[in-house]
Every structure is written in structure tokens, then in C-alpha cells.
Design an enzyme around this catalytic site. Structure first.
Site, PDB file in Angstrom:
ATOM      1  N   SER A  23       0.821  -1.205   0.000  1.00  0.00           N
ATOM      2  CA  SER A  23       0.000   0.000   0.000  1.00  0.00           C
ATOM      3  C   SER A  23       0.855   1.254   0.000  1.00  0.00           C
ATOM      4  O   SER A  23       1.953   1.268   0.560  1.00  0.00           O
ATOM      5  CB  SER A  23      -0.896  -0.009   1.245  1.00  0.00           C
ATOM      6  OG  SER A  23      -1.478   1.249   1.446  1.00  0.00           O
ATOM      7  N   TYR A  51      -1.656  -1.299  10.892  1.00  0.00           N
ATOM      8  CA  TYR A  51      -1.969  -1.818   9.549  1.00  0.00           C
ATOM      9  C   TYR A  51      -0.818  -1.454   8.593  1.00  0.00           C
ATOM     10  O   TYR A  51      -0.254  -2.320   7.924  1.00  0.00           O
ATOM     11  CB  TYR A  51      -3.293  -1.241   9.031  1.00  0.00           C
ATOM     12  CG  TYR A  51      -3.398  -1.304   7.530  1.00  0.00           C
ATOM     13  CD1 TYR A  51      -3.189  -0.170   6.756  1.00  0.00           C
ATOM     14  CD2 TYR A  51      -3.637  -2.515   6.886  1.00  0.00           C
ATOM     15  CE1 TYR A  51      -3.223  -0.238   5.375  1.00  0.00           C
ATOM     16  CE2 TYR A  51      -3.688  -2.586   5.509  1.00  0.00           C
ATOM     17  CZ  TYR A  51      -3.467  -1.437   4.750  1.00  0.00           C
ATOM     18  OH  TYR A  51      -3.493  -1.508   3.388  1.00  0.00           O
ATOM     19  N   LYS A  86       2.325  -3.801   6.481  1.00  0.00           N
ATOM     20  CA  LYS A  86       2.688  -3.766   5.055  1.00  0.00           C
ATOM     21  C   LYS A  86       4.193  -3.564   4.911  1.00  0.00           C
ATOM     22  O   LYS A  86       4.857  -4.201   4.097  1.00  0.00           O
ATOM     23  CB  LYS A  86       1.919  -2.656   4.330  1.00  0.00           C
ATOM     24  CG  LYS A  86       0.431  -2.916   4.204  1.00  0.00           C
ATOM     25  CD  LYS A  86       0.152  -4.193   3.431  1.00  0.00           C
ATOM     26  CE  LYS A  86      -1.337  -4.487   3.326  1.00  0.00           C
ATOM     27  NZ  LYS A  86      -1.606  -5.786   2.658  1.00  0.00           N
TER      28      LYS A  86
HETATM   29  C1  WQD Z   1      -9.674   9.053   1.404  1.00  0.00           C
HETATM   30  C2  WQD Z   1      -9.897  10.533   1.696  1.00  0.00           C
HETATM   31  C3  WQD Z   1     -10.208  11.043   4.027  1.00  0.00           C
HETATM   32  C4  WQD Z   1     -13.987   8.898   4.496  1.00  0.00           C
HETATM   33  C5  WQD Z   1      -6.858   4.009   3.252  1.00  0.00           C
HETATM   34  C6  WQD Z   1      -5.654   3.191   3.645  1.00  0.00           C
HETATM   35  C7  WQD Z   1      -5.014   2.598   2.407  1.00  0.00           C
HETATM   36  C8  WQD Z   1      -6.053   1.811   1.669  1.00  0.00           C
HETATM   37  C9  WQD Z   1      -7.175   2.758   1.250  1.00  0.00           C
HETATM   38  C10 WQD Z   1      -6.309  -0.483   2.266  1.00  0.00           C
HETATM   39  C11 WQD Z   1      -9.157  10.998   2.932  1.00  0.00           C
HETATM   40  C12 WQD Z   1     -11.469  11.358   3.238  1.00  0.00           C
HETATM   41  C13 WQD Z   1     -12.826   9.428   3.958  1.00  0.00           C
HETATM   42  C14 WQD Z   1     -15.021   9.777   4.934  1.00  0.00           C
HETATM   43  C15 WQD Z   1     -13.681  11.655   4.261  1.00  0.00           C
HETATM   44  N1  WQD Z   1      -6.554   0.775   2.483  1.00  0.00           N
HETATM   45  N2  WQD Z   1     -12.683  10.779   3.846  1.00  0.00           N
HETATM   46  N3  WQD Z   1     -14.823  11.133   4.796  1.00  0.00           N
HETATM   47  O1  WQD Z   1      -7.257   6.881   4.147  1.00  0.00           O
HETATM   48  O2  WQD Z   1      -6.516   7.488   1.776  1.00  0.00           O
HETATM   49  O3  WQD Z   1      -6.434   5.107   2.508  1.00  0.00           O
HETATM   50  O4  WQD Z   1      -7.761   3.266   2.456  1.00  0.00           O
HETATM   51  O5  WQD Z   1      -5.682  -0.989   1.368  1.00  0.00           O
HETATM   52  O6  WQD Z   1      -3.957   1.747   2.781  1.00  0.00           O
HETATM   53  O7  WQD Z   1      -4.704   4.031   4.265  1.00  0.00           O
HETATM   54  O8  WQD Z   1      -8.628   6.195   2.111  1.00  0.00           O
HETATM   55  O9  WQD Z   1     -11.011   6.341   1.546  1.00  0.00           O
HETATM   56  O10 WQD Z   1     -10.346   6.309   3.998  1.00  0.00           O
HETATM   57  O11 WQD Z   1      -9.917   8.341   2.632  1.00  0.00           O
HETATM   58  O12 WQD Z   1     -13.527  12.871   4.144  1.00  0.00           O
HETATM   59  O13 WQD Z   1     -16.108   9.361   5.433  1.00  0.00           O
HETATM   60  O14 WQD Z   1     -11.286  10.737   1.971  1.00  0.00           O
HETATM   61  O15 WQD Z   1      -9.960  12.071   4.976  1.00  0.00           O
HETATM   62  O16 WQD Z   1      -8.723  12.333   2.680  1.00  0.00           O
HETATM   63  P1  WQD Z   1      -7.174   6.534   2.704  1.00  0.00           P
HETATM   64  P2  WQD Z   1     -10.053   6.730   2.604  1.00  0.00           P
END
Ligand code: WQD
Length: 337
Positions: A125, A150, A154
């Protein structure tokens, strides 16, 4: 040629099974169904006409892993997805993550070193980069101290594979995903988040469907154009195809090094508000949302430099953010119908 896909009934795993079958591989899927459902097998069969061999195995059970490889000694490659992947949960329950994500990997590798051919594709990741200094992120960007157990699993996983490959017949490709979204165009398979979705896109589609009152946008005071965080949203089908390309590279012994690393993204960064606007465009629906405080652990920006994947691996993402959102929305409507 038989290929093992661990976590083969999961979100990225099931899409990869479809693409492997499309390329003529025989697939055996291992899954403990902790974050997926057995019906995914039917979805795969509806798309390709072939149901993969399925083994309900928990990779934390060392003897079960050993018995699997006795039964399937003709496996020529392994694509390893099976792992716990919720950042927040890993902070609350680190031992669950270290036991599941590390022990499973060790037991798999122990069996692989015995096989005549050991081609291993590891699901890693972009989280290993933490907040990278330079955008877009290249594979030689420094790996930062993990900001969650997590993410640490990785990083540790990559290091274990590198150490084992040095002294064994294992050849490996580490694939560092950015943000996987979307679903197969058939809407026969897709993401099935359990409970309240942690990730942005499933939360958006559930809100649009009326399952959630509104989306909380975690902060709009970041140093970006519109104040919200930037990510690289890659269509899960593009991501799945990259795994097949990486596996074929190893099977054809085209890898000059025993372990290679590739960033898998579109190379394009999109802010949270841009994702919301794109979703409203593709769905024709207004999305209710409110701006709230920042989420602990979020990086400001992360999007991939895709030169190495394009030029060395010979793979390029073809689908757009809009394609990903439209397919995610179609999937959400399908599973709720
Ligand atoms: C994306 C953006 C949030 C939810 C994670 C893991 C990564 C992979 C993908 C597993 C961010 C914003 C999110 C919400 C929001 N996981 N957000 N409101 O954190 O980039 O990555 O998931 O393989 O390893 O780290 O993904 O989709 O959680 O967030 O504003 O209800 O959306 O702050 O900027 P992230 P995400």
C-alpha cells in the site's frame, strides 16, 4: 497454469480472479470469509462462466496452509491479498493485525520455498510512504515510520519478502496500491464493506442511496487547492489487471531482480470535494455532506508517479475517476435492489 489467490473472495481479490480467468489461468481462491461472502463465487462465475476452486482456510492456521500446498502442489504463483486492512481498527487491536497479516505471510512463504517455482505477488500500500515529501510519489521515495499497525504490517511484510527472496527460490513483486475504488462493469462483484464504511467512496454511495444521512468531509483546512486531502483513486479493474501483468512477468522470468516494487495508481490526484463533484455528475444526484474536523493519521496528499509501472511493468490505468464512481454507484444500487 494454477494460481493461488488468497483473499480471493475479497474486493480486489475477486476482481483479480476474474482477470486471471480471462487470461486462461486456473484459479484456486483461499478465503476465511471474515470480510467477504461465499456468494462472490457466483458473481465471478456469472462474469467468466468459471467458478474458481474455493478453499475456506484461515491462513493463521499453519497446518491448514501446509495441507493446502500438499493438495495443490501444482500452484505456479501466489497473489496474496488476505489481510486485515482497516487503519482505525488496527490502532485499537494491533495484535489482531500482527497475528493475521504477519503470521499468514510467514506460513505462506514457508510453503512457497518448497515449491519448484515460487512466484509471489504481494498486496502492499502507498501507506508505507506516509506523507511523502514530493508528489507524485516514486517507488524510491523513503518509507516513513508507519502511522498505524496496519501500515506497519505492510512495511514489515515487504521486508520479510525481501529477506526470504535473498535465500530462497522466491521471486516477488510488491504492488503498492493507492486508493482502489469502483466495481466490475457487470455489477456482479464489487466492494462489500461490513458496517460503517471507513473509506470515502463506499460511504459516498451509501449516502447517495440513503443508507447514511450525509458524508462527513474530514477537514477542509489542508494546504491544498480546496482545502481537502488529495488521493489517487484507481479503478479496481485496472488494479486487478496489473496483478496479472506482474504475475506473467515472473512466470516468463522477465524480472531482472528477485524483488521488484511498483506503485499502482492513475498518476492523477483528486481532492475529496472533487470526488464529490464527480460523483454528483455521474449519478445525477446531489450528495449531502458536511465539513468536520480532520481525521487522525490522514496525509495531506498522496498520488502515484506511474512511470515505472508504465515503462517497466508495461501496465497503465485506463479507467477514470468518473468510471470508478459510476461503477461503484451501479454496484451500490444493484446490491440494495
Ligand atoms: C480518502 C480521503 C479522508 C472517508 C486508506 C488506507 C489505504 C487503503 C485505502 C487499504 C481521505 C477522506 C474518507 C469519509 C472523508 N486501504 N474521507 N470522509 O485513508 O486514503 O487510505 O484506504 O488498502 O492503505 O490508508 O482512504 O477512503 O479512507 O480516505 O472525508 O467518510 O477521503 O480524509 O482524505 P485513505 P479513505
Amino acid at each position: 497454469m494454477k494460481i493461488l489467490v488468497t483473499g480471493g473472495l475479497g474486493f480486489i481479490g475477486s476482481h483479480t480472479v476474474v482477470e486471471l480467468q480471462n487470461e486462461g489461468f486456473e484459479v484456486v481462491a483461499i478465503d476465511n470469509l471474515s470480510n467477504s461472502s461465499i456468494e462472490v463465487l457466483d458473481g465471478i462465475e456469472k462474469i467468466t462462466g468459471k467458478k474458481p476452486i474455493f478453499e475456506n482456510i484461515d491462513l493463521r492456521d499453519k497446518s491448514a496452509v501446509q495441507n493446502f500446498f500438499k493438495k495443490h502442489s501444482d500452484v505456479l504463483g501466489v497473489i496474496h491479498f488476505a489481510a486485515s486492512k482497516a487503519v482505525g481498527e488496527s490502532v485499537e487491536n494491533p495484535l489482531l493485525y500482527y497475528e493475521n497479516n504477519i503470521n499468514s505471510l510467514v506460513y505462506l512463504l514457508q510453503e512457497l520455498t518448497i515449491l519448484p517455482q515460487a512466484n509471489f505477488i504481494f498486496s502492499s500500500s502507498c501507506t508505507v510512504y506516509g506523507q511523502a515529501e514530493k508528489m507524485p510519489i516514486t517507488e524510491d521515495a523513503s518509507v516513513q515510520p508507519a502511522n498505524s499497525p496496519y501500515g506497519n504490517t505492510k512495511q514489515i511484510g515487504e521486508e520479510i519478502i525481501i529477506d526470504v527472496a535473498k535465500v530462497s527460490n522466491i521471486n516477488a513483486v510488491l504492488l503498492r496500491y493507492f486508493n482502489p475504488i469502483g466495481a466490475h462493469s457487470s455489477a456482479e462483484i464489487g466492494e462489500l464493506p461490513i458496517g460503517i464504511p471507513q473509506n470515502l467512496v463506499p460511504f459516498i454511495t451509501q449516502t447517495a442511496f440513503g443508507l447514511r444521512k450525509e458524508l462527513s468531509v474530514y477537514g477542509n483546512d489542508y494546504p491544498t487547492l480546496d482545502g481537502t486531502c488529495i488521493r489517487d483513486y484507481i479503478h479496481v479493474v485496472d488494479l486487478a489487471k496489473a496483478h496479472v501483468v506482474a504475475l506473467q512477468r515472473l512466470l516468463k522470468k522477465q524480472n531482472p531482480e528477485k524483488v521488484e516494487t511498483f506503485n499502482l495508481g492513475t498518476g492523477k490526484g483528486s481532492s475529496v470535494l472533487e470526488v464529490i463533484n464527480a460523483f454528483e455528475k455521474v449519478s445525477g444526484q446531489k450528495l449531502p455532506y458536511k465539513i468536520v474536523g480532520r481525521r487522525e493519521g490522514d496525509v495531506i496528499s498522496a498520488y502515484a508517479n506511474t512511470d515505472k509501472a508504465n515503462e517497466v511493468l508495461g501496465w497503465k490505468a485506463e479507467l477514470s475517476l468518473e468510471d470508478g464512481l459510476a461503477s461503484a454507484w451501479k454496484w451500490e444500487q444493484k446490491i440494495r435492489s
